[in-house]
Design a protein around this motif. Structure first.
Motif, PDB file in Angstrom:
ATOM      1  N   TYR A  69       0.643  -1.332   0.075  1.00 31.74           N
ATOM      2  CA  TYR A  69      -0.025  -0.037   0.022  1.00 31.74           C
ATOM      3  C   TYR A  69       0.835   1.229   0.188  1.00 31.74           C
ATOM      4  O   TYR A  69       0.307   2.359  -0.375  1.00 31.74           O
ATOM      5  N   LEU A  70       2.149   1.259   0.248  1.00 29.69           N
ATOM      6  CA  LEU A  70       3.039   2.146   0.227  1.00 29.69           C
ATOM      7  C   LEU A  70       3.530   2.543  -1.194  1.00 29.69           C
ATOM      8  O   LEU A  70       4.120   3.636  -1.239  1.00 29.69           O
ATOM      9  N   LEU A  71       3.218   1.660  -1.967  1.00 31.19           N
ATOM     10  CA  LEU A  71       3.530   1.959  -3.390  1.00 31.19           C
ATOM     11  C   LEU A  71       2.770   3.239  -4.018  1.00 31.19           C
ATOM     12  O   LEU A  71       1.663   3.232  -3.803  1.00 31.19           O
ATOM     13  N   PRO A  72       3.272   4.138  -4.682  1.00 28.63           N
ATOM     14  CA  PRO A  72       2.713   5.269  -5.165  1.00 28.63           C
ATOM     15  C   PRO A  72       1.699   5.086  -6.326  1.00 28.63           C
ATOM     16  O   PRO A  72       2.124   5.200  -7.544  1.00 28.63           O
ATOM     17  N   ILE A  73       0.897   3.886  -6.300  1.00 30.01           N
ATOM     18  CA  ILE A  73       0.010   3.688  -7.498  1.00 30.01           C
ATOM     19  C   ILE A  73      -1.245   3.115  -6.878  1.00 30.01           C
ATOM     20  O   ILE A  73      -1.410   2.957  -5.659  1.00 30.01           O
ATOM     21  N   SER A  74      -2.499   3.650  -7.643  1.00 31.00           N
ATOM     22  CA  SER A  74      -3.680   3.137  -7.079  1.00 31.00           C
ATOM     23  C   SER A  74      -3.743   1.770  -6.551  1.00 31.00           C
ATOM     24  O   SER A  74      -3.525   0.800  -7.438  1.00 31.00           O
ATOM     25  N   ARG A  81      -4.103  10.162  -2.694  1.00 35.24           N
ATOM     26  CA  ARG A  81      -3.276   9.166  -1.974  1.00 35.24           C
ATOM     27  C   ARG A  81      -2.228   8.630  -2.637  1.00 35.24           C
ATOM     28  O   ARG A  81      -0.719   8.761  -2.202  1.00 35.24           O
ATOM     29  N   THR A  82      -1.983   8.478  -4.088  1.00 32.38           N
ATOM     30  CA  THR A  82      -0.767   8.037  -4.772  1.00 32.38           C
ATOM     31  C   THR A  82       0.011   9.514  -4.969  1.00 32.38           C
ATOM     32  O   THR A  82       1.442   9.481  -4.740  1.00 32.38           O
ATOM     33  N   LEU A 113       1.800   9.842  -1.563  1.00 28.49           N
ATOM     34  CA  LEU A 113       2.930   8.748  -1.204  1.00 28.49           C
ATOM     35  C   LEU A 113       4.118   8.967  -2.184  1.00 28.49           C
ATOM     36  O   LEU A 113       5.007   8.686  -1.751  1.00 28.49           O
ATOM     37  N   LYS A 114       3.977   9.847  -3.064  1.00 26.45           N
ATOM     38  CA  LYS A 114       5.099  10.086  -3.921  1.00 26.45           C
ATOM     39  C   LYS A 114       5.999  11.187  -3.201  1.00 26.45           C
ATOM     40  O   LYS A 114       7.267  11.131  -3.347  1.00 26.45           O
ATOM     41  N   PHE A 139       8.202   4.555  -8.270  1.00 27.07           N
ATOM     42  CA  PHE A 139       8.538   5.739  -8.033  1.00 27.07           C
ATOM     43  C   PHE A 139       8.810   6.480  -9.431  1.00 27.07           C
ATOM     44  O   PHE A 139       9.331   7.719  -9.238  1.00 27.07           O
TER      45      PHE A 139
END
Lengths: 233, 241
Positions: free
Chosen positions: A91-96, B72-73, B76-77, B105
């Motif tokens: 869930y910490l990956l920056p993707i939906s 959220r995306t 998180l970046k 990333f």
């Protein structure tokens, strides 16, 4: 597509083991049932002297073993990322989250289908050649190309459906082991029904297998929405 | 300048109230120590900031970007984080973990990962399985991953766990380097680890936070420094449940 290619490339290492396992199992089951039919002298009309019956039984046997084996692999490549503390990393990956889950599921399903299709077609072809050189079945197998194609599609769809249903249960119950147990239960229920259906009503079994994939897709969509809302405690 | 704002945030799990934070702002670059006893809600707060937990009320924002499912995306970046190690790491090689991080990333992967590993004092092959590394080595690797995309906010939950003395010194140096133009939020049970590194501190107890104070203010106000600040807050905190 970029995400799919990435996930698919990560799953490339399972292609060869699944392809070889599928091909090996199918060839083994085909030879076994054909040889049993050949030596079954008590009943001249033995079911196992017909190529269609041998193909159906072998395909379902392969499906049963593969469904459990592939669910174990799904535990490592799919379910594992969505259970326990591992959820945090995913869930910490920056993707939906939804998109990532769908991509992983699609890449895994594509890898399995591809490996199984190649394995089944090669082993069926090998058996066909063997059956021509050393006739084991009464009716020559090369006249059954359509049966081979249908049984291959049924085998892939049923295996995929069992694997996906079991994986979703594993994610829902937060345990890879529970997913594997679910696959064993599904296989026990499905094996007899599928064998009878594939022997007697080939196209009905094809329709049922495709319908199961449609249901699995619908559950996958709902699972993705649930993952999107869920928390990593 | 990035500003992390936490406004009127509450979080409960089941019938238990876990967090109630009225207003907490991390305004400038620096190293912010989040200190508190076990079960105070530190990790829960950090997980809320990362979107791993959803708050019941209130909002969390970085600059004008308010955290919700749609943002959220992007959120998180801007964040790099080190949380408790999950066993999903163990089956991966170091290269696979770094590949995955760089891919998601949107970073260009270098030809060799060794400079990134050497930066955190790891002299191991990139093909080594993470499960074969010691706890401290894994902790260093996670720090290398967390800072690799140069996040605006670095969140470190007990980053000194399992580190040998050299590892602690190296980690502190890396955190100091990173904090020169970024916000670092760090939790630790050991005041010895935090002393000499944090620029500001906030105490957390029973899901509530104290005012954020600079170390200069704390040392001026409390004769025993950080320890005095810690005890003064936890002694007057009333439980949420």
């Amino acid at each position: 597509m970029e995400y799919f290619n990435y996930e698919f490339s990560r799953m490339k290492k399972i292609l060869l083991p699944i392809g070889l396992t599928t091909g090996g199992l199918q060839l083994l089951f085909l030879s076994f049932f054909a040889i049993v039919g050949k030596f079954d002298t008590e009943d001249g009309n033995s079911m196992l002297t017909h190529y269609n019956a041998v193909l159906a039984l072998a395909t379902i046997g392969t499906m049963c073993v593969l469904a459990i084996y592939v669910t174990v692999l799904a535990g490592r490549y799919l379910v594992h990322d969505y259970v326990g503390m591992n959820k945090s990393k995913t869930y910490l990956l920056p993707i939906s989250r939804k998109e990532l889950f769908y991509t992983k599921t699609k890449a895994f399903s594509a890898s399995i289908s591809l490996a199984m299709a190649v394995g089944l077609l090669i082993s069926n072809l090998a058996f066909m050649i063997m059956d021509t050189v050393i006739p084991l079945t009464r009716d020559q197998s090369f006249t059954h190309i359509l049966n081979i194609i249908v049984s291959t599609i049924v085998c892939i769809c049923l295996t995929l459906a069992v694997v996906l249903f079991s994986s979703f249960i594993g994610i829902k119950l937060d345990s890879t082991v529970k997913g594997i147990i679910a696959s064993i239960i599904f296989v026990v229920f499905l094996s007899n029904l599928a064998a009878i259906a594939l022997m007697s009503y080939e196209f009905v079994s094809l329709l049922i297998a495709v319908a199961l994939i449609v249901i699995a897709t619908m559950i996958c969509i709902s699972m993705g929405n649930e993952i999107d809302k869920s928390e990593a405690l | 300048m990035t500003r992390l704002k936490i406004n009127h945030v509450t979080k409960s799990i089941g019938n238990r109230n876990i967090l109630r934070i009225d207003n907490l702002r991390f305004g400038n670059n620096g190293i912010y120590g989040l200190i508190g006893p076990n079960g105070a809600g530190k990790t829960t707060l950090l997980k809320c900031i990362c979107g791993l937990l959803v708050t019941n009320t209130g909002d969390i924002s970085i600059d004008n970007l308010v955290l919700n499912r749609d943002t959220r995306t992007d959120f998180l970046k801007k964040i790099g984080s080190v949380f408790a190690q999950s066993d999903s790491l163990f089956d991966l090689s170091i290269k696979e973990l770094l590949d995955e991080h760089y891919f998601f990333f949107g970073l260009t992967a270098p030809q060799k990962w060794s400079p990134i590993l050497e930066n955190v004092g790891l002299n191991v092959s990139e093909n080594q399985m993470i499960g074969n590394l010691s706890l401290g080595m894994r902790q260093r690797l996670l720090l290398a991953v967390a800072i690799s995309h140069k996040p605006e906010i670095l969140i470190l939950d007990e980053p000194f766990n399992g580190l040998d003395p050299d590892g602690v010194v190296l980690t502190k140096d890396l955190i100091k380097q990173h904090s020169q133009d970024k916000i670092v939020i760090i939790t630790s049970h050991s005041f010895a680890d935090l002393n000499g590194i944090i620029t500001d501190a906030v105490v957390m107890a029973d899901g509530q936070t104290s005012y954020l104070k600079s170390i200069t203010e704390i040392n001026g106000e409390f004769p025993d420094g950080l320890m005095g600040f810690y005890h003064s807050f936890i002694n007057r905190t009333v439980s949420l449940n």
